[in-house]
Design an enzyme around this catalytic site. Structure first.
Site, mmCIF file in Angstrom:
data_model
loop_
_atom_site.group_PDB
_atom_site.id
_atom_site.type_symbol
_atom_site.label_atom_id
_atom_site.label_comp_id
_atom_site.label_asym_id
_atom_site.label_seq_id
_atom_site.Cartn_x
_atom_site.Cartn_y
_atom_site.Cartn_z
ATOM 1 N N ALA A 49 0.790 -1.219 -0.014
ATOM 2 C CA ALA A 49 -0.020 0.130 -0.030
ATOM 3 C C ALA A 49 0.663 1.313 0.059
ATOM 4 O O ALA A 49 0.428 2.360 -0.871
ATOM 5 C CB ALA A 49 -1.062 -0.057 0.887
ATOM 6 N N ARG A 88 -5.161 -0.110 -9.133
ATOM 7 C CA ARG A 88 -5.738 -1.275 -8.051
ATOM 8 C C ARG A 88 -6.759 -0.584 -7.159
ATOM 9 O O ARG A 88 -6.132 0.422 -6.494
ATOM 10 C CB ARG A 88 -4.326 -1.800 -7.356
ATOM 11 C CG ARG A 88 -3.441 -2.521 -8.360
ATOM 12 C CD ARG A 88 -2.345 -3.491 -7.408
ATOM 13 N NE ARG A 88 -2.943 -4.322 -6.751
ATOM 14 C CZ ARG A 88 -2.285 -5.203 -5.679
ATOM 15 N NH1 ARG A 88 -1.251 -4.858 -5.333
ATOM 16 N NH2 ARG A 88 -2.880 -6.268 -5.187
ATOM 17 N N ASP A 234 -4.110 -2.447 3.867
ATOM 18 C CA ASP A 234 -4.365 -1.476 2.735
ATOM 19 C C ASP A 234 -5.255 -0.430 2.690
ATOM 20 O O ASP A 234 -5.231 0.472 2.034
ATOM 21 C CB ASP A 234 -4.862 -2.571 1.421
ATOM 22 C CG ASP A 234 -3.649 -3.379 0.840
ATOM 23 O OD1 ASP A 234 -3.549 -4.400 1.622
ATOM 24 O OD2 ASP A 234 -3.033 -3.113 0.150
ATOM 25 N N ASN A 244 -6.708 -5.869 4.191
ATOM 26 C CA ASN A 244 -5.405 -6.552 4.138
ATOM 27 C C ASN A 244 -5.302 -7.909 3.317
ATOM 28 O O ASN A 244 -6.489 -8.199 2.920
ATOM 29 C CB ASN A 244 -4.725 -6.662 5.294
ATOM 30 C CG ASN A 244 -3.310 -7.019 5.165
ATOM 31 O OD1 ASN A 244 -2.490 -6.056 4.570
ATOM 32 N ND2 ASN A 244 -2.692 -7.784 5.943
HETATM 33 O O1 MRU Z 1 -1.274 -7.544 -3.167
HETATM 34 P P1 MRU Z 1 -0.274 -6.709 -2.370
HETATM 35 O O2 MRU Z 1 0.903 -7.587 -2.315
HETATM 36 O O3 MRU Z 1 -0.038 -5.433 -2.928
HETATM 37 O O4 MRU Z 1 -0.873 -6.644 -0.908
HETATM 38 C C1 MRU Z 1 0.075 -5.946 -0.129
HETATM 39 C C2 MRU Z 1 -0.696 -6.309 1.480
HETATM 40 O O5 MRU Z 1 -1.711 -6.725 1.624
HETATM 41 C C3 MRU Z 1 0.055 -5.699 2.423
HETATM 42 O O6 MRU Z 1 -0.057 -6.144 3.868
HETATM 43 C C4 MRU Z 1 -0.434 -4.086 2.780
HETATM 44 O O7 MRU Z 1 -0.446 -3.526 1.338
HETATM 45 C C5 MRU Z 1 0.442 -3.360 3.481
HETATM 46 S S1 MRU Z 1 2.074 -2.800 2.889
HETATM 47 C C6 MRU Z 1 2.915 -2.402 4.247
#
Ligand code: MRU
Length: 337
Positions: A49, A88, A234, A244
């Protein structure tokens, strides 16, 4: 030092460490246009995120340069921004960082001046993310002193933020203080952000860790081997419900059953106070191919279909607290800026 992205201003090139190739290959892809960046975001070459927020800010920089050629600069820019922030949908940071820059841009300025202003904002965002990570990781390590066995999911480290990380940052600080026995990393199906990315970071930083299949987590808790669960976010809604990586909800339900504290570690830039609750969060669904195939090889019957939610929503009632750069917060959030 891990550098998930770097920008070369002279050539206007953004180099992204291609996270789809880790841990086997450490390759940077050169990005010079908005289209290339949006594609990289969708493919998860760049992800997590907070880092999506920063990547989005670079996307805005490319959009400004590209809109300079249009006779309707602002009209064209707005269309491009829309395209960018929808790459996204779940992580609030992408739209939030881009919007926060857009809102301050003076409509009277020349496009080339806008480009300079956007770049200055990017530098500020980059510094803030690093500072926030560090503060929240220290806050988390203070809070969890003595809890030496931590379970986490997905990748929430440098690869996801550009700084020390969030949940993984807490783990790193605890390790630096010799207050960590073991970090248990859920492998994180289907794209293995835990076993590919978090493990890669922790190997580089000499942090003791053990990869587990996602379905091992509950059994590990039942054995008394987990002192606390820490996950990233997220999007955190006003009432504390948190989106998340899919599988987080399962961990929270199990943690409550076994009386284990369950924390969300996230900068307040991942909070969306305009979003009343988890049911208002748009959850990204990704291609079934990610579930049905592994590295191009079909692993399920050709007739089968798959459902591939990228995230889930954990209700605030299952979350012990929110570790942020402003301290440890409890929901609902009336005072978060
Ligand atoms: O699909 P992704 O790899 O982007 O998902 C990431 C996550 O779910 C993380 O836990 C979240 O973005 C926090 S990153 C500090």
């Amino acid at each position: 030092m891990i550098e998930p992205l770097r920008f070369e201003r002279e050539t206007g090139t953004l180099y992204l460490l291609d996270q789809t190739l880790l841990p086997n290959e450490e390759t940077y892809v050169a990005i010079t246009s908005l289209d290339q960046l949006v594609e990289a975001i969708k493919l998860l070459r760049v992800r997590g995120a907070p880092l999506l927020g920063l990547a989005g800010a670079y996307g805005l920089y490319f959009a400004v340069l590209e809109s300079e050629k249009s006779s309707d600069f602002w009209g064209d820019l707005k269309v491009k921004v829309d395209y960018l922030v929808n790459a996204r949908p779940t992580a609030v940071n992408l739209k939030k960082e881009v919007d926060s820059i857009m809102v301050d841009l003076p409509v009277t300025a020349e496009p080339y001046e806008i480009g300079v202003m956007v770049y200055e904002k990017i530098v500020q965002i980059e510094n803030r993310l690093k500072q926030d990570d560090l503060s929240l990781s220290i806050n988390g390590a203070d809070l969890l002193t003595g809890k030496k066995n931590i379970l986490t999911i997905c990748n929430t480290g440098t690869l996801a933020t550009g700084g020390i990380g969030t949940a993984l940052g807490v783990i790193k600080v605890k390790n630096g203080r010799k207050d960590l026995n073991m970090a248990y990393l859920c492998e994180t199906r289907p794209l293995f952000q835990g076993s590919r990315l978090s493990a890669w970071e922790l190997v580089k930083e000499h942090v003791p860790h053990m990869i587990i299949t996602d379905n091992t987590a509950t059994y590990l808790m039942s054995l008394g081997k987990v002192d606390a669960v820490i996950v990233g976010a997220d999007r955190v809604a006003l009432n504390g419900d948190t989106a998340n990586k899919v599988g987080t909800l399962m961990l929270a339900v199990a943690a409550q059953h076994y009386g284990i504290e369950f924390y969300v570690a996230a900068p307040t830039s991942s909070f969306d106070l305009n979003c009343p609750s988890g049911s208002d969060i748009q959850i990204e669904q990704r291609s079934p191919i990610e579930v049905l195939e592994f590295r191009g090889q079909r692993i399920a019957p050709s007739e089968s279909q798959a459902l591939n939610y990228a995230f889930d929503v954990t209700p605030a009632s299952l979350i012990t607290g929110y570790i942020t750069e402003q301290g440890v917060l409890r929901a609902p959030f009336m005072e978060v800026k």
